[in-house]
Design a protein around this motif. Structure first.
Motif, PDB file in Angstrom:
ATOM      1  N   THR A   1     123.243  21.665  57.623  1.00  0.00           N
ATOM      2  CA  THR A   1     122.893  20.646  56.642  1.00  0.00           C
ATOM      3  C   THR A   1     124.017  20.488  55.629  1.00  0.00           C
ATOM      4  O   THR A   1     124.767  21.423  55.376  1.00  0.00           O
TER       5      THR A   1
ATOM      6  N   SER B   1     110.368  14.344  55.808  1.00  0.00           N
ATOM      7  CA  SER B   1     111.229  15.483  55.455  1.00  0.00           C
ATOM      8  C   SER B   1     110.398  16.638  54.905  1.00  0.00           C
ATOM      9  O   SER B   1     110.607  17.802  55.268  1.00  0.00           O
TER      10      SER B   1
ATOM     11  N   LYS C   1     109.990  20.345  56.638  1.00  0.00           N
ATOM     12  CA  LYS C   1     110.261  21.606  55.919  1.00  0.00           C
ATOM     13  C   LYS C   1     109.083  22.561  56.040  1.00  0.00           C
ATOM     14  O   LYS C   1     109.280  23.767  56.270  1.00  0.00           O
TER      15      LYS C   1
ATOM     16  N   PHE D   1     117.419  16.360  58.656  1.00  0.00           N
ATOM     17  CA  PHE D   1     116.739  15.497  57.685  1.00  0.00           C
ATOM     18  C   PHE D   1     117.369  14.104  57.577  1.00  0.00           C
ATOM     19  O   PHE D   1     116.829  13.246  56.900  1.00  0.00           O
TER      20      PHE D   1
END
Length: 234
Positions: free
Chosen positions: A189, A168, A172, A160
């Protein structure tokens, strides 16, 4: 879909990853959390076949990364944290290059490219050289190139970073849809709120060692993922 057994990777005397064991099933979005230098990128590159490792074994859909590298690469995709693309190519040339590598039939390839490029709002930029792209546009192109051969396993390193909120959100949804259709995703992440909302399971790594893994409920209990992470990092 992914089985890591006793993975160990050394740089000289330093163990970047130490005796790591992890299993990811089809249908799972699996988050990989840890500070910079914890061993996340080394693990992902080892799975992707980019980096050789010293001990252990990795299996992708029961294919050995060490012994059946090509079979593994055919069914997975890797999106690095910094998309190093062939900047002398245009966007569409690069996507066609990837399509050629994976032997994707031209009409199917173009349908997928057009669909994803429309969604990520870069269809008007595909004729431009990649050298003219912003970091976010390069990231979008890297994501599209990873999706067009319909991999079973997708590896993502900080996917991201550099994406705008709309992109983003789209990514997802694509990640969730991919796993709902039987694929699997393993991604690192440092955005813990994203991991908490998106992941079915999560693994926390510190100094190359796995210190916690399981379903989101098992790992965080009644606390937030951020609170658990900070406690484990102390």
């Amino acid at each position: 879909m992914l089985r890591i057994e006793h993975l160990t990777k050394r740089y000289g005397d330093k163990e970047a990853v130490s005796d790591l064991n992890l299993e990811i099933q089809a249908g799972e979005v699996y988050g990989f959390i840890g500070h910079n230098g914890a061993g996340k990128t080394t693990t992902l590159k080892s799975i992707a076949g980019i980096m050789q490792f010293d001990e252990g074994e990795i299996y992708v859909d029961d294919y050995s990364v060490k012994k059946e590298t090509l079979a593994c690469k055919k069914i997975m995709a890797y999106i690095p944290d910094n998309p190093d693309l062939y900047e002398f190519m245009t966007g569409i040339e690069y996507l066609n290059f990837i399509g050629d590598i994976f032997e994707i039939e031209p009409s199917e390839r173009m349908a997928l490219i057009n669909d994803y490029a429309e969604k990520f709002e870069i269809i008007g930029d595909l004729a431009q050289p990649i050298s003219s792209y912003s970091h976010g546009m390069k990231q979008k192109l890297a994501v599209i190139s990873a999706l067009i051969h319909k991999p079973k396993l997708i590896l993502m390193d900080e996917p991201f970073v550099g994406l705008d909120p709309k992109a983003s959100f789209l990514l997802k949804n694509i990640m969730r849809e991919h796993c709902d259709n039987g694929g699997a995703i393993f991604f690192s992440t440092h955005v813990l709120e994203v991991a908490e909302k998106l992941c079915d399971k999560v693994a926390i790594i510190k100094d190359g060692k796995l210190i916690q893994s399981g379903t989101m409920e098992e790992v965080k209990g009644n606390e937030s993922l951020e609170e658990v992470f900070l406690e484990l990092e102390e």
